[in-house]
Design an enzyme around this catalytic site. Structure first.
Site, PDB file in Angstrom:
ATOM      1  CE  LYS A  24      66.937 -46.849  10.535  1.00 21.32           C
ATOM      2  NZ  LYS A  24      67.325 -47.529  12.018  1.00 21.32           N
TER       3      LYS A  24
ATOM      4  CB  SER B 124      60.905 -43.287  16.816  1.00 22.73           C
ATOM      5  OG  SER B 124      61.784 -44.317  16.589  1.00 22.73           O
TER       6      SER B 124
ATOM      7  CD  GLU C 187      61.517 -59.708  15.342  1.00 25.29           C
ATOM      8  OE1 GLU C 187      60.828 -58.692  14.710  1.00 25.29           O
ATOM      9  OE2 GLU C 187      60.613 -60.982  14.896  1.00 25.29           O
TER      10      GLU C 187
ATOM     11  N   GLY D 102      58.723 -57.979  20.706  1.00 21.07           N
ATOM     12  CA  GLY D 102      58.176 -57.387  19.170  1.00 21.07           C
ATOM     13  C   GLY D 102      58.582 -58.176  18.232  1.00 21.07           C
TER      14      GLY D 102
ATOM     15  CG  ASP E 172      57.372 -57.151  13.290  1.00 18.97           C
ATOM     16  OD1 ASP E 172      58.227 -56.858  14.056  1.00 18.97           O
ATOM     17  OD2 ASP E 172      57.616 -56.673  12.393  1.00 18.97           O
TER      18      ASP E 172
ATOM     19  CB  SER F  51      72.445 -51.611  14.566  1.00 16.62           C
ATOM     20  OG  SER F  51      71.699 -51.598  15.701  1.00 16.62           O
TER      21      SER F  51
HETATM   22  C1  LIG Z   1      66.883 -48.596  12.591  1.00 12.12           C
HETATM   23  C2  LIG Z   1      67.575 -49.428  13.412  1.00 12.12           C
HETATM   24  C3  LIG Z   1      67.639 -50.613  13.395  1.00 12.12           C
HETATM   25  C4  LIG Z   1      66.609 -51.410  12.555  1.00 12.12           C
HETATM   26  O1  LIG Z   1      66.972 -51.299  11.240  1.00 12.12           O
HETATM   27  P1  LIG Z   1      65.986 -51.799  10.070  1.00 12.12           P
HETATM   28  O2  LIG Z   1      66.590 -51.520   8.747  1.00 12.12           O
HETATM   29  O3  LIG Z   1      64.421 -50.893  10.283  1.00 12.12           O
HETATM   30  O4  LIG Z   1      65.517 -53.059  10.535  1.00 12.12           O
HETATM   31  C5  LIG Z   1      68.512 -51.230  14.221  1.00 12.12           C
HETATM   32  N1  LIG Z   1      69.335 -50.719  15.032  1.00 12.12           N
HETATM   33  C6  LIG Z   1      69.577 -49.343  15.090  1.00 12.12           C
HETATM   34  C7  LIG Z   1      70.572 -48.623  15.845  1.00 12.12           C
HETATM   35  C8  LIG Z   1      68.707 -48.629  14.093  1.00 12.12           C
HETATM   36  O5  LIG Z   1      68.971 -47.170  14.265  1.00 12.12           O
END
Ligand SMILES: *Cc1c(COP(=O)(O)O)cnc(C)c1O
Length: 327
Positions: free
Chosen positions: A57, A82, A208, A212, A214, A308
């Protein structure tokens, strides 16, 4: 395939890469013989758990704030999140000398609340089940002239998130398949645009939580679907609805959406710790769990896996590992 004009192109990802260079970490691409053996493929893990603030992010947040006008930067930014987007916005804003206000739910993980405050952001708490965070955010933005930077549905955020996949293709070479977790779809959309340009022919899948799904429902139905707040350990993917800007990109460039159970996430977390010596949060385990549980036939392929994030309440790791035994 729809003919929608998408909100970003590969050129925006290249620009984002220049903007974040020297500020975001160029995270390592890790491999594991054990994982390759289990899947029968060559896996390349792009480790955003080693990114600043512990998740990808930071890329989108920094790119978005850096590209605001001088006047917008002087007034400050606001975000609702969050978790990881909150920390990313707080740190990126501080580095760029911009004031940040972050609207967070009362039940956000303690570590994430503390980290966001620690980066110097002004944190506003709301009750997740009673109050509308978007309404609160819009009101504060209007009152104080703040610019809202949403966690996924914003072109410079999507372009910033796409830089992780761009780096992965640069480091691992062209890939046959790329697996990417998805919440609101910013990382998935950015990765899909990057794949199309830097590794044409690479098939991109979103992953996903089962509870959830969606994005999967939306993908199959051809329009965004709204679901109740899902109960899953993958708190980064508890989104109720895919983004308005991310969805057309996902529809056009993504092959399909896969789902993973919480127990599979916990087993993946255990694998990362035991075998690869790294801490990955449940959401960060989604893409890898899809590969390791043979949700696709990956045999003989070169497969990119985006890991991620790594922000997990360390006190809860024991509980997660205990759940790894369930189905
Ligand atoms: C925000 C986040 C996601 C999902 O990312 P999106 O761009 O909302 O699809 C996945 N893994 C982590 C660790 C995140 O912080």
């Amino acid at each position: 395939m729809s003919s929608t004009l998408h909100c970003i192109t590969a050129a925006d990802i290249s620009t984002a890469a220049e903007v974040i260079a020297g500020h975001a970490v160029r995270t390592p691409v890790m491999t594991s013989r054990q994982a390759d053996h289990i899947v029968g493929a060559e896996l390349f893990f792009k480790c955003e758990n080693f990114q600043r603030v512990g998740a990808f992010k930071f890329r989108g947040a920094y790119n978005a704030i850096a590209q605001l006008s001088e006047a917008q930067r002087r007034a400050g930014v606001i975000a609702f999140s969050s978790g990881n987007h909150a920390q990313a916005m707080a740190l990126a804003a501080r580095e760029l000398g911009v004031n940040a206000t972050i609207v967070m739910p009362h039940d956000a993980p303690a570590a994430k609340l503390a980290a966001t405050r620690g980066y110097g952001a002004n944190v506003v708490i709301y009750q997740r089940h009673r109050e509308d965070r978007e309404e609160i955010t819009q009101r504060l933005a209007a009152e104080q002239g703040l610019t809202l930077v949403p966690p996924y549905d914003y072109p410079q955020v999507i372009a910033g998130q796409g830089t992780a996949a761009k780096e992965l293709f640069e480091d691992a070479g062209p890939l046959d398949v790329l697996l990417v977790c998805t919440g609101g779809g910013g990382l998935l959309a950015g990765s899909a645009v990057a794949a199309r340009h830097w590794s044409p022919g690479c098939r991109v899948y979103g992953v996903e939580p089962e509870a959830g799904n969606d994005v999967q429902q939306a993908f199959l139905r051809g329009e965004p679907v709204r679901i109740p707040v899902p109960k899953t350990l993958a708190d980064g993917a508890q989104t109720q609805q895919v983004g308005r800007l991310t969805f057309p990109i996902i529809q056009d460039y993504v092959e399909g959406i896969l789902t993973v159970s919480d127990a599979q996430l916990c087993r993946q977390m255990r694998f990362f710790m035991e075998r690869m010596k790294m801490v990955v949060e449940p959401t960060g385990c989604l893409a890898a769990a899809a590969a390791m549980n043979a949700l696709l036939d990956l045999r003989g392929k070169k497969v990119g896996v985006i890991v991620s994030g790594g922000n997990v309440d360390v006190d809860k790791i024991g509980q997660y590992l205990a759940l790894a035994g369930e189905n």
